[in-house]
Design a protein around this motif. Sequence first.
Motif, short mmCIF file in Angstrom:
data_model
loop_
_atom_site.label_atom_id
_atom_site.label_comp_id
_atom_site.label_asym_id
_atom_site.label_seq_id
_atom_site.Cartn_x
_atom_site.Cartn_y
_atom_site.Cartn_z
N LEU A 86 4.53 -5.62 -28.65
CA LEU A 86 4.97 -7.00 -28.47
C LEU A 86 3.86 -7.82 -27.83
CD1 LEU A 86 7.19 -9.26 -28.22
CD2 LEU A 86 7.70 -8.28 -25.97
N LEU A 106 15.59 -7.50 -27.52
CA LEU A 106 14.83 -6.27 -27.28
C LEU A 106 15.63 -5.28 -26.43
CD1 LEU A 106 11.32 -7.86 -26.74
CD2 LEU A 106 11.99 -6.36 -28.63
N TRP A 109 18.06 -3.65 -28.76
CA TRP A 109 17.37 -2.72 -29.66
C TRP A 109 16.98 -1.45 -28.91
CZ3 TRP A 109 12.40 -0.67 -29.82
CH2 TRP A 109 12.06 -0.02 -31.02
N ARG A 110 16.53 -1.60 -27.66
CA ARG A 110 16.09 -0.43 -26.89
C ARG A 110 17.23 0.53 -26.56
NH1 ARG A 110 11.60 1.85 -26.66
NH2 ARG A 110 11.34 2.16 -24.41
N PHE A 118 7.10 1.50 -26.81
CA PHE A 118 7.24 0.04 -26.76
C PHE A 118 6.21 -0.49 -25.77
CE2 PHE A 118 10.03 -3.64 -25.08
CZ PHE A 118 9.41 -4.53 -25.94
#
Length: 373
Positions: A86, A106, A109-110, A118
């Motif tokens: 990112l 995020l 999603w994590r 990441f």
Amino acid sequence: MTTRLIQIVPRRSISPEGVGDYARLLAEQLLRDHAIRTVFVSGSPLPPHERLRDEWETHELAERTSAALRATLDGITGGAPVPILLHLSGYGYQDKGTPLWLATGLERWRRSHAAAPFVTIFHELFATGPIWGSAFWLGPIQAWVARRIQRLSTAGIATTGPYAALLEGWRGERPGSTIALPVFSTIGDIENPIPAVERRASLAIFGRAGIYDAVYRERITQIEAFVIANKIDEIIDIGHRTEAPPPMIGAARVRSVGKASTTVLREELGSARFGLLDYDADRLAKSTIFAAYCAHGAVPICLSDAAGQNDGLRPGKTYLKLAADDATPVVDDAALEALQHGAKNWYQPHSLKSSADVIGRLLRQSSATTGRI
């Protein structure tokens, strides 16, 4: 074996875009040296005529929402733990620099991809300013977003040492690493630049339109004194200007190049003896213009009243600094050679190739349990 990496960027536009250009060059180097192929996710919905279309697979969010981000990532990965890199610069994802949707998306999603590497590159953290300005009120929210994302990241990369120290404090007891990695030149590097003493006595002034007032109005007397003292006979003005620079400064003719291609930029900076920029000297490590001067052998000169000693930089050793009340430096051949070598040696550990090596290593370390990189 080629592996996949998702790079999330503010936008992929046909217009020059600092973070986007940085990410594209990094993608090229990661593929070349590490067999890591990037798939881009662009966080800004753009009109079709503004979208960059090149060899890189790009998925543009239909809207700036956490749901759109999550759906796009799931569509790319198919549920697999694909690594993410990112690029965080708040104003690129939201006009006020507070992209809460990005942090929320995020986080969601994590929760279902905790094993995926990441890594976040923090190009900016938060704005500061006087109480009557918007930055004063928005800064704490921007910092809150950055803190949330730092705590999600398996590794955080800051562009300056002070930024890295702050990020490390935000991480607290959470696992992961934080490093400082100054930016690389987004117009390439020169492996063996022409020695400064063999270059024409010229000064490049490279930057966006905003540099005009600082250089040609506020500090013109100081710059003229430097030009005269160092027998500079040409100034090369590079970049978009809304007003033409003066035709002469001291005895130096001013040659306006305007907006230039990468090829022209490299030729001009690769032959200029000095390169001038107006920038906070305490944050020089995050300036791509400063990096471009170092990478092309033009001795950097920074207009700044800050101390300018962060990240291993030292005025008079790795660059020249002109504060408002400084005496005019006269740079002899020995000093020229030392400054050029100092700037180049400082830059090498975070050139494009070196930066890709560092990021590739962080991705591998973060994925030790997944086997994905």
